[in-house]
Design a protein around this motif. Sequence first.
Motif, PDB file in Angstrom:
ATOM      1  N   VAL A  54      -1.710   2.412   0.966  1.00  0.00           N
ATOM      2  CA  VAL A  54      -0.450   2.443   0.183  1.00  0.00           C
ATOM      3  C   VAL A  54       0.933   2.493   0.905  1.00  0.00           C
ATOM      4  N   MET A  55       0.891   3.403   1.698  1.00  0.00           N
ATOM      5  CA  MET A  55       2.622   3.753   2.149  1.00  0.00           C
ATOM      6  C   MET A  55       2.604   2.361   3.074  1.00  0.00           C
ATOM      7  N   GLN A  56       1.872   1.804   3.609  1.00  0.00           N
ATOM      8  CA  GLN A  56       2.109   0.296   4.340  1.00  0.00           C
ATOM      9  C   GLN A  56       2.691  -0.899   3.634  1.00  0.00           C
ATOM     10  N   GLU A  57       1.814  -0.595   2.348  1.00  0.00           N
ATOM     11  CA  GLU A  57       2.517  -1.909   1.307  1.00  0.00           C
ATOM     12  C   GLU A  57       3.806  -1.452   0.720  1.00  0.00           C
ATOM     13  N   LEU A  58       3.906  -0.183   0.593  1.00  0.00           N
ATOM     14  CA  LEU A  58       5.237   0.306  -0.049  1.00  0.00           C
ATOM     15  C   LEU A  58       6.422  -0.070   0.961  1.00  0.00           C
ATOM     16  N   GLU A  59       6.114   0.216   2.288  1.00  0.00           N
ATOM     17  CA  GLU A  59       7.093  -0.085   3.477  1.00  0.00           C
ATOM     18  C   GLU A  59       7.482  -1.475   3.256  1.00  0.00           C
ATOM     19  N   LYS A  60       6.367  -2.534   3.185  1.00  0.00           N
ATOM     20  CA  LYS A  60       6.450  -3.711   3.147  1.00  0.00           C
ATOM     21  C   LYS A  60       7.487  -4.505   2.126  1.00  0.00           C
ATOM     22  N   GLY A  61       7.702  -3.416   1.142  1.00  0.00           N
ATOM     23  CA  GLY A  61       8.677  -3.727   0.201  1.00  0.00           C
ATOM     24  C   GLY A  61       7.953  -4.362  -1.176  1.00  0.00           C
ATOM     25  N   VAL A  62       6.442  -4.007  -1.383  1.00  0.00           N
ATOM     26  CA  VAL A  62       5.861  -4.241  -2.497  1.00  0.00           C
ATOM     27  C   VAL A  62       6.119  -3.127  -3.812  1.00  0.00           C
ATOM     28  N   GLU A  63       6.711  -3.897  -4.862  1.00  0.00           N
ATOM     29  CA  GLU A  63       7.002  -3.055  -5.983  1.00  0.00           C
ATOM     30  C   GLU A  63       5.966  -2.154  -6.401  1.00  0.00           C
ATOM     31  N   PRO A  64       6.168  -0.888  -6.506  1.00  0.00           N
ATOM     32  CA  PRO A  64       5.370   0.047  -7.113  1.00  0.00           C
ATOM     33  C   PRO A  64       4.456  -0.225  -8.377  1.00  0.00           C
ATOM     34  N   ASN A  65       5.338  -1.002  -9.074  1.00  0.00           N
ATOM     35  CA  ASN A  65       5.043  -1.252 -10.652  1.00  0.00           C
ATOM     36  C   ASN A  65       4.400  -2.791 -10.645  1.00  0.00           C
ATOM     37  N   VAL A  66       4.001  -3.352  -9.582  1.00  0.00           N
ATOM     38  CA  VAL A  66       3.337  -4.678  -9.601  1.00  0.00           C
ATOM     39  C   VAL A  66       2.178  -4.436 -10.491  1.00  0.00           C
ATOM     40  N   GLY A  67       1.664  -5.182 -11.372  1.00  0.00           N
ATOM     41  CA  GLY A  67       0.256  -5.348 -11.778  1.00  0.00           C
ATOM     42  C   GLY A  67      -0.582  -6.582 -11.642  1.00  0.00           C
ATOM     43  N   ASP A  68      -1.899  -6.332 -12.083  1.00  0.00           N
ATOM     44  CA  ASP A  68      -2.599  -7.149 -11.957  1.00  0.00           C
ATOM     45  C   ASP A  68      -2.933  -8.101 -13.368  1.00  0.00           C
ATOM     46  N   TYR A  69      -3.733  -8.905 -13.422  1.00  0.00           N
ATOM     47  CA  TYR A  69      -3.639  -9.905 -14.541  1.00  0.00           C
ATOM     48  C   TYR A  69      -3.747  -8.996 -15.929  1.00  0.00           C
ATOM     49  N   ASP A  70      -4.401  -7.910 -15.691  1.00  0.00           N
ATOM     50  CA  ASP A  70      -4.550  -7.062 -17.076  1.00  0.00           C
ATOM     51  C   ASP A  70      -3.366  -6.131 -17.153  1.00  0.00           C
ATOM     52  N   LYS A  71      -2.422  -6.058 -16.239  1.00  0.00           N
ATOM     53  CA  LYS A  71      -1.176  -5.288 -16.290  1.00  0.00           C
ATOM     54  C   LYS A  71      -1.282  -3.915 -15.886  1.00  0.00           C
ATOM     55  N   ARG A  72      -2.571  -3.654 -15.113  1.00  0.00           N
ATOM     56  CA  ARG A  72      -2.893  -2.594 -14.785  1.00  0.00           C
ATOM     57  C   ARG A  72      -2.022  -2.248 -13.390  1.00  0.00           C
TER      58      ARG A  72
END
Length: 413
Positions: free
Chosen positions: A38-56
Amino acid sequence: MDTSTAYPTSSSSMVQKTDSDGPYRLLYCSGKGNKWGVMQELEKGVEPNVGDYDKRTALHLAACEGCTEIVLLLLEKGADVNSTDRWGRTPLSDARSLGHLEICKILEAHGGLDPVALDSQTPSYWIHYSEVSMKGAILIGEGAYGEVYKVKWRGTEVAAKTIRSSIASNEKVRKAFLKELALWQKLRHPNIVQFLGVLKNSDRLIFLTEYLKNGSLYDILRKKGRLDALTAVSYALDIARGMNYLHHHKPHAIIHRDLTPRNVLQDEAGRLKVTDFGLSKIAQEKDVYGYKMTGGTGSYRYMAPEVYRRESYGKSVDVFSFALIVHEMFQGGPSNREEPPEHVADQRAYEDSRPPLSSYLYPEPVRMLLKKCWHRNPDVRPKFEEIITELENILENEQTKAGVGFCRTCGIL
């Protein structure tokens, strides 16, 4: 249940999308409690509120799985505590329905709300019949348990699955079914079809699930035929991840018992989701009353030998069925499609017959994996978590050969 033979299938849905798959690793790691990932992805700049097809969101998944450290980390990084999925559920809704009390306190302290909370005396899976109009329902499938219709509920297209009156009229069976539904309402995973609720005060037993218009794996194979190795292994990973989630359910594992290509549906993002888990468990209880589980659904074709022989069995029956499904993805369908399903099951149970594994169609690692998965000894078959690891290795090797990138952690192309 044959729930999807009438679903339309577009050719564009045959291959998983690749242009927006990166953020899915954040969701996967959050649900698995992988703090480093999780930390690795957030450090890459991935938004913490990104959702999947079901908006989860990642916070939904962490709250659902009871991953306290991940919940705290995501909130610290700006995750929306009240993000809602396509069904109006917040992370607190999920945490509360699954009894994760510590996480509930954390979310409430951060302003978390639960908009779907109901009176504690009323089962939360009940949906009043007035919310769904069956008059305009469109028949989209028919199987051993009843018809399946496309309807609208709260403005969203969903699947309404009816249970035949000959089955539901038995009070003992009806109670068993409702008990199973109480379990389904707590299940949340990207690779299983979402249960929504059961209609209250209806003269029929009808329950709602999400509607996946791309159809089933059966539809895909019938239209497209043999899949390329990369797609087949990616699809296999989707199924294995969904089944691994069910098999690790606490306090009791959920055994599908009727895993077939018709019970694997595809969402708009091209990913596969397992559906109708647990229905055959209820059907087995109906055997006492003369109801035959396999009927015309083709389940015999995917049935583990020990089930056919009416011996005691466990989670490995799903591994056996899984292997046959993977075989069909490389083959383009069952190799013995002209033979009666019950005859096929009989040969596998008493003659140790298995489908052919041509080296032309099946990479050697896939051949080895299938042989282990459909081994005659149930105790020798691998668990789904082991299967996932092997499939990730296979897909990474195939991607390297093809010169295509692969995320090892989440299996995304």
